[in-house]
Design a protein around this motif. Structure first.
Motif, PDB file in Angstrom:
ATOM      1  N   UNK A   1      23.281  28.645  33.989  1.00  0.00           N
ATOM      2  CA  UNK A   1      23.957  29.545  35.545  1.00  0.00           C
ATOM      3  C   UNK A   1      24.541  31.129  34.405  1.00  0.00           C
ATOM      4  N   UNK A   2      24.655  30.062  33.537  1.00  0.00           N
ATOM      5  CA  UNK A   2      24.919  31.295  32.642  1.00  0.00           C
ATOM      6  C   UNK A   2      25.326  31.738  31.200  1.00  0.00           C
ATOM      7  N   UNK A   3      24.290  32.264  30.597  1.00  0.00           N
ATOM      8  CA  UNK A   3      23.968  32.232  29.135  1.00  0.00           C
ATOM      9  C   UNK A   3      24.553  33.449  28.079  1.00  0.00           C
ATOM     10  N   UNK A   4      24.839  33.013  26.806  1.00  0.00           N
ATOM     11  CA  UNK A   4      24.497  34.154  25.957  1.00  0.00           C
ATOM     12  C   UNK A   4      23.293  35.213  25.474  1.00  0.00           C
ATOM     13  N   UNK A   5      23.230  35.972  25.553  1.00  0.00           N
ATOM     14  CA  UNK A   5      22.610  37.269  25.346  1.00  0.00           C
ATOM     15  C   UNK A   5      21.651  36.498  23.567  1.00  0.00           C
ATOM     16  N   UNK A   6      22.716  36.742  22.922  1.00  0.00           N
ATOM     17  CA  UNK A   6      22.600  36.072  21.851  1.00  0.00           C
ATOM     18  C   UNK A   6      22.150  35.349  21.343  1.00  0.00           C
ATOM     19  N   UNK A   7      21.818  34.668  21.757  1.00  0.00           N
ATOM     20  CA  UNK A   7      21.818  32.573  22.157  1.00  0.00           C
ATOM     21  C   UNK A   7      20.362  32.467  22.390  1.00  0.00           C
ATOM     22  N   UNK A   8      20.079  33.728  23.492  1.00  0.00           N
ATOM     23  CA  UNK A   8      18.617  33.122  24.358  1.00  0.00           C
ATOM     24  C   UNK A   8      18.100  32.695  23.935  1.00  0.00           C
ATOM     25  N   UNK A   9      17.032  32.705  22.510  1.00  0.00           N
ATOM     26  CA  UNK A   9      16.379  32.531  22.113  1.00  0.00           C
ATOM     27  C   UNK A   9      16.023  31.257  21.569  1.00  0.00           C
ATOM     28  N   UNK A  10      17.268  30.693  21.671  1.00  0.00           N
ATOM     29  CA  UNK A  10      17.347  28.649  20.987  1.00  0.00           C
ATOM     30  C   UNK A  10      18.228  28.161  22.476  1.00  0.00           C
ATOM     31  N   UNK A  11      17.712  29.007  23.321  1.00  0.00           N
ATOM     32  CA  UNK A  11      17.983  27.970  24.508  1.00  0.00           C
ATOM     33  C   UNK A  11      16.278  27.551  25.225  1.00  0.00           C
ATOM     34  N   UNK A  12      16.848  26.142  25.845  1.00  0.00           N
ATOM     35  CA  UNK A  12      15.338  25.725  26.074  1.00  0.00           C
ATOM     36  C   UNK A  12      15.120  26.424  26.995  1.00  0.00           C
ATOM     37  N   UNK A  13      13.283  26.942  27.389  1.00  0.00           N
ATOM     38  CA  UNK A  13      12.978  27.983  28.355  1.00  0.00           C
ATOM     39  C   UNK A  13      13.438  26.996  30.014  1.00  0.00           C
ATOM     40  N   UNK A  14      13.364  25.913  29.612  1.00  0.00           N
ATOM     41  CA  UNK A  14      13.797  25.487  31.258  1.00  0.00           C
ATOM     42  C   UNK A  14      14.621  25.075  31.621  1.00  0.00           C
ATOM     43  N   UNK A  15      15.349  25.449  30.378  1.00  0.00           N
ATOM     44  CA  UNK A  15      17.286  25.762  30.785  1.00  0.00           C
ATOM     45  C   UNK A  15      17.815  27.084  31.571  1.00  0.00           C
ATOM     46  N   UNK A  16      17.179  28.145  31.449  1.00  0.00           N
ATOM     47  CA  UNK A  16      17.378  29.488  31.242  1.00  0.00           C
ATOM     48  C   UNK A  16      17.999  29.427  33.495  1.00  0.00           C
ATOM     49  N   UNK A  17      18.914  30.365  32.906  1.00  0.00           N
ATOM     50  CA  UNK A  17      18.767  30.671  34.837  1.00  0.00           C
ATOM     51  C   UNK A  17      18.049  31.053  35.626  1.00  0.00           C
ATOM     52  N   UNK A  18      17.796  30.704  36.924  1.00  0.00           N
ATOM     53  CA  UNK A  18      17.034  30.871  38.271  1.00  0.00           C
ATOM     54  C   UNK A  18      17.073  31.737  37.937  1.00  0.00           C
ATOM     55  N   UNK A  19      16.085  32.549  38.776  1.00  0.00           N
ATOM     56  CA  UNK A  19      15.556  33.983  39.018  1.00  0.00           C
ATOM     57  C   UNK A  19      14.798  33.609  40.562  1.00  0.00           C
ATOM     58  N   UNK A  20      14.206  32.689  40.477  1.00  0.00           N
ATOM     59  CA  UNK A  20      13.540  33.061  41.667  1.00  0.00           C
ATOM     60  C   UNK A  20      13.847  31.964  43.523  1.00  0.00           C
TER      61      UNK A  20
END
Length: 359
Positions: free
Chosen positions: A129-148
């Motif tokens: 639900x919430x991520x830290x922008x500094x590590x965004x590129x290390x988070x699996x793409x499928x786990x990024x917060x839902x936007x649609x």
């Protein structure tokens, strides 16, 4: 609320049924009071939400009535520090909780929603639900917060996402005890994932969700730096409600598992600040439920000033209802591996001691 930052150091690879361990003394010097709950291997399913436009006849709508009991001292900060004399305390300065005009403490519904959602996410195949922008590129793409809002993971459908309100509402929890206790919260270090290999998997991606263990008590004294805090003491009780609509049986059952209502997984909540030093453990009792399950119930409710007596469930009837929905959750929504991992961290009662030294 659980911090979704990269994981900690890893020694040997743990078995699939165990949390991703951050406790490698050779690397860290001191074991840390948390573990990482691994992500499911499959991509999160994405579906449109049920919507708010109508009460669906094949879904569940109603209210859960909860009693929350403090097991280790609790502080949910307002972010405000005042003179102790302003709130009837002898200490010079104190960091405050929300206190109502009747001198009773309160826990914001948003704080409860955050810690409950984090556990719901962990045991379902959901995004963060919430991520830290500094590590965004290390988070699996499928786990990024839902936007649609037409493509939402299981947790986002229930708790909400961008442009989607969600299907449950949390009321503020009101303390039944008058007054408050005074405690001391030592200064805590910020998370340092770059210094802990176990925050990341072999590919350099974030390894999972971070949860703090429960302990038998919270650290109170012994540090030179910190601040006095207004807190709810052990055994204080709070009353609150969760209102829900258009939930499937599995969604409601998963919520009940997170609230510790599955006898096989006796877990407790971690609420507020001070989690690393053992603060914020709360157990939940569902004392009653008012559930509308079909269109006839809904028609009767809105055509009469008096709610139907069959609405309210307590005792044996309530337990049977909860266990039926919990079974539905296990059958179709809950991830067994992740639930087992989370239960190892959040099980209560516990005999685990709080950490020693600075954290």
């Amino acid at each position: 609320m659980t911090t979704n930052l990269p994981p900690k150091p890893r020694g040997s690879t743990p078995p699939p049924s165990s949390p991703v361990s951050n406790n490698n003394p050779a690397e860290t010097g001191e074991p840390k009071p948390y573990e990482l709950i691994s992500f499911p291997k499959e991509r999160p399913p994405k579906n449109p939400p049920a919507g708010h436009h109508q009460y669906l006849g094949d879904r569940l709508h109603g209210t859960l009535f909860l009693t929350l009991k403090v097991q280790t001292t609790l502080h949910v900060s307002t972010g405000v520090v005042v003179m102790g004399s302003d709130i009837g305390s002898r200490v010079p300065l104190i960091k405050t909780m929300v206190q109502n005009i009747d001198q009773k403490l309160s826990i914001q519904g948003s704080s409860l929603k955050g810690c409950i959602r984090s556990a719901y996410e962990a045991i379902t195949n959901s995004t963060l639900a919430v991520i830290t922008s500094r590590y965004r590129d290390k988070i699996p793409q499928e786990r990024l917060p839902c936007k649609n809002k037409q493509e939402l993971c299981p947790a986002s459908q229930v708790f909400g996402a961008l442009d989607w309100q969600g299907l449950i509402e949390f009321s503020d929890a009101k303390c039944e005890n008058t007054g408050f206790a005074t405690g001391f919260m030592p200064s805590l270090y910020r998370p340092r994932p770059d210094q802990r290999r176990a925050y990341f998997d072999a590919r350099g991606n974030v390894a999972g969700r971070k949860f703090y263990y429960h302990t038998i008590r919270a650290i109170d004294k012994g540090q030179n730096q910190g601040i006095t805090v207004q807190q709810a003491a052990k055994e204080y009780t709070f009353q609150t409600q969760i209102q829900f609509k258009n939930l499937t049986a599995a969604e409601l059952g998963t919520l009940l598992i997170v609230l510790g209502q599955d006898p096989k997984y006796p877990i407790a909540l971690k609420v507020g600040g001070g989690k690393p030093i053992g603060m914020g453990t709360m157990t939940v009792e569902v004392t009653a439920a008012r559930v509308l399950q079909n269109k006839g119930d809904l028609r009767d409710r809105y055509s009469s000033y008096k709610p139907p007596e069959s609405d309210s469930m307590t005792g044996t009837k309530l337990q049977q209802f909860m266990q039926k929905n919990i079974q539905a959750a296990h059958s179709s929504l809950v991830q067994a591996t992740q639930l087992q991992q989370l239960a190892e961290v959040l099980k209560y009662p516990t005999d685990r001691e709080p950490p020693t030294g600075m954290y």
